[in-house]
Design an enzyme around this catalytic site. Structure first.
Site, PDB file in Angstrom:
ATOM      1  CG  ASP A   1     -39.739 -21.101  10.673  1.00 52.06           C
ATOM      2  OD1 ASP A   1     -40.222 -20.703  11.892  1.00 52.06           O
ATOM      3  OD2 ASP A   1     -39.693 -22.017  10.202  1.00 52.06           O
TER       4      ASP A   1
ATOM      5  CE  LYS B   1     -40.398 -27.249  17.160  1.00 52.77           C
ATOM      6  NZ  LYS B   1     -39.819 -26.573  15.627  1.00 52.77           N
TER       7      LYS B   1
ATOM      8  CE1 TYR C   1     -39.036 -30.028   8.447  1.00 52.07           C
ATOM      9  CE2 TYR C   1     -39.727 -29.260  10.432  1.00 52.07           C
ATOM     10  CZ  TYR C   1     -39.868 -30.086   9.470  1.00 52.07           C
ATOM     11  OH  TYR C   1     -40.966 -31.008   9.561  1.00 52.07           O
TER      12      TYR C   1
HETATM   13  C1  LIG Z   1     -40.558 -27.190  14.320  1.00 53.69           C
HETATM   14  C2  LIG Z   1     -40.342 -26.470  13.460  1.00 53.69           C
HETATM   15  C3  LIG Z   1     -41.220 -26.172  12.324  1.00 53.69           C
HETATM   16  C4  LIG Z   1     -42.394 -26.990  12.038  1.00 53.69           C
HETATM   17  O1  LIG Z   1     -43.283 -26.830  13.105  1.00 53.69           O
HETATM   18  P1  LIG Z   1     -44.426 -28.371  13.331  1.00 53.69           P
HETATM   19  O2  LIG Z   1     -45.296 -27.765  14.473  1.00 53.69           O
HETATM   20  O3  LIG Z   1     -43.256 -29.324  13.544  1.00 53.69           O
HETATM   21  O4  LIG Z   1     -45.113 -28.367  11.959  1.00 53.69           O
HETATM   22  C5  LIG Z   1     -41.090 -24.908  11.360  1.00 53.69           C
HETATM   23  N1  LIG Z   1     -40.030 -24.164  11.335  1.00 53.69           N
HETATM   24  C6  LIG Z   1     -39.215 -24.281  12.490  1.00 53.69           C
HETATM   25  C7  LIG Z   1     -38.053 -23.568  12.349  1.00 53.69           C
HETATM   26  C8  LIG Z   1     -39.156 -25.345  13.502  1.00 53.69           C
HETATM   27  O5  LIG Z   1     -37.937 -25.431  14.383  1.00 53.69           O
END
Ligand SMILES: *Cc1c(COP(=O)(O)O)cnc(C)c1O
Length: 428
Positions: free
Chosen positions: A239, A267, A144
């Site tokens: 990511d 985060k 994701y």
């Molecule tokens: C949470 C998450 C996102 C998205 O971040 P948001 O602040 O919810 O837009 C992207 N990549 C990873 C790996 C994530 O865990």
């Protein structure tokens, strides 16, 4: 435990907010029931509207690595707010957090702040496309990277829970530029490069996947991706929205000793406020506007409240040498406890863990990619989730999510959790 007030609040919310929630993962779609409305939180605990105390293993989906309402962060936000909440002009604070982030993370010279992980990943891919003058990207099924169009192709987390991994509204034109690969399958990646010669701008990957449960990379997999990218003139994007400032001070790059070209954050870097960021070496980051041709902007980017929160969070992580090993030890202790109790109850399970990311899959086979993650028994998970909730332990309401361990958890909290698991496991 009673959830009368939460149910009422949810019914009211549903009338004015689609599904009653502002982000689908918060709904209890895959486990049934209605979401818990939280009143406040402190340290390792959530306090809900019905007066229950819950030991929290979601921690705002990662950011609260030092626990809820961590005082230095809260105080910094209060003090900043008194001086104005947004200016639309630079502040010294932005440089301060940028300098600290650059000093903590390997291989980055510059960092640009945005408002979410989604924005960070979307911008990172645009930058990679602009820099390489190529259009296609490779993403892995079950990973994701936020909800921007290019990534909603077999995405993990909320997108899979809802059974719509390919969201309506994403055009065919966009979808065709996202090539799908299987996590931990190097040959698959090589084949995609072979079939799309000189067309692939970048590989984007969660270096430890955390949105299909926790799935660590196979030995040497990330290094091999580095080599494939180098051989084909493509960029490697890590990511690290979930893993950054969680697995190590310098994130997965440091932990695995593999260099990425662009790294995205979210985060933890915001200390619980809406922050994302992407970073890289000068030659790549200088391709961004206003110095370079790739456009990217944000009215509230680098917002003073958000930067004040993020700065205190990073300072705390940077100054505590033992923090990451402490998190690891606590998570390992929890893992051992869960294994004992599930084994005693004769349950079939797989536990994956890396550092302070851990997940329990109700299936005996190794969970190494999206397909094997999907083999877990969701009926058992549902009972497990609701059983734990009744005992005062709050894990993510989906089998496709990682648990996030916070330093605020004491060994007493962990024992409390393990005892709850013992009780629940007997009923499964
Ligand atoms: C949470 C998450 C996102 C998205 O971040 P948001 O602040 O919810 O837009 C992207 N990549 C990873 C790996 C994530 O865990």
């Amino acid at each position: 435990m009673l959830y009368q007030r939460s149910s009422q609040l949810f019914a009211e919310a549903e009338k004015v907010i689609p599904g009653g929630v502002n982000s689908p993962v918060r709904a209890f779609k895959s486990v049934g029931g209605t979401p818990i409305f939280v009143k406040e939180a402190k340290g390792a605990y959530l306090y809900d509207e019905d007066g229950n105390r819950l030991v929290d293993y979601i921690n705002s989906w990662g950011p609260m690595i030092l626990g809820h309402a961590y005082e230095p962060v809260v105080n910094a936000v209060i003090e900043r707010a008194k001086k104005g909440t947004s200016f639309g002009t630079p502040t010294a604070l932005e440089t301060e957090i940028a300098e600290l982030a650059v000093s903590m993370v390997p291989n980055i010279d510059k960092i640009r702040f945005v408002n979410s992980g989604t924005e960070a990943c979307m911008s990172a891919v645009r930058l990679a496309r602009g820099y390489t003058k190529r259009e296609k990207i490779i993403k892995f099924a079950g990973c994701y990277h936020g909800h921007s169009d290019s990534f909603l192709i077999q995405a993990g987390s909320g997108a899979v829970t809802f059974g719509s991994p390919n969201s309506p509204g994403v055009t065919q034109g966009t979808a065709k530029d996202t090539l799908l690969a299987t996590y931990n399958d190097l040959q698959n990646v090589k084949d995609l490069f072979e079939a799309n010669k000189d067309e692939i701008a970048a590989i984007i990957i969660e270096p430890v996947a955390g949105n299909m449960g926790c799935i660590p990379p196979a030995e040497g997999f990330l290094q091999a991706l580095r080599e494939v990218c180098d051989a084909n003139g493509a960029l490697l994007i890590f990511d690290e929205v979930m893993t950054g400032f969680r697995l190590a001070k310098g994130g997965a790059q440091q932990l695995f000793g593999v260099r990425a070209d662009i790294v995205t954050f979210g985060k933890v870097i915001g200390g619980g406020l809406p922050v994302g960021a992407f970073a890289g070496r000068n030659e790549i980051m200088n391709y961004l506007a206003p110095v370079g041709p790739v456009y990217q902007a944000g009215t509230l980017s680098g917002n003073p409240l958000a930067m004040a929160a993020g700065l205190e969070m990073l300072k705390a992580l940077n100054s505590d040498e033992a923090i990451f090993s402490r998190l690891e030890e606590k998570t390992a202790y929890l893992e051992k406890g869960i294994r004992e109790k599930l084994t005693t109850a004769n349950l079939t399970y797989t536990i994956n863990r890396r550092g302070s990311m851990i997940s329990v899959h109700f299936d005996a086979n190794p969970v190494t990619d999206f397909k094997t993650a999907a083999n877990g028994d969701n009926e058992t998970f549902k009972k497990f989730f609701h059983g734990l909730l009744k005992e005062g332990v709050y894990i993510a309401p989906s089998a496709y999510e990682t648990w996030f361990i916070t330093d605020a958890l004491t060994y007493d909290d962990l024992d409390f959790t393990i005892n709850a698991i013992e009780k629940v496991a007997k009923e499964l």
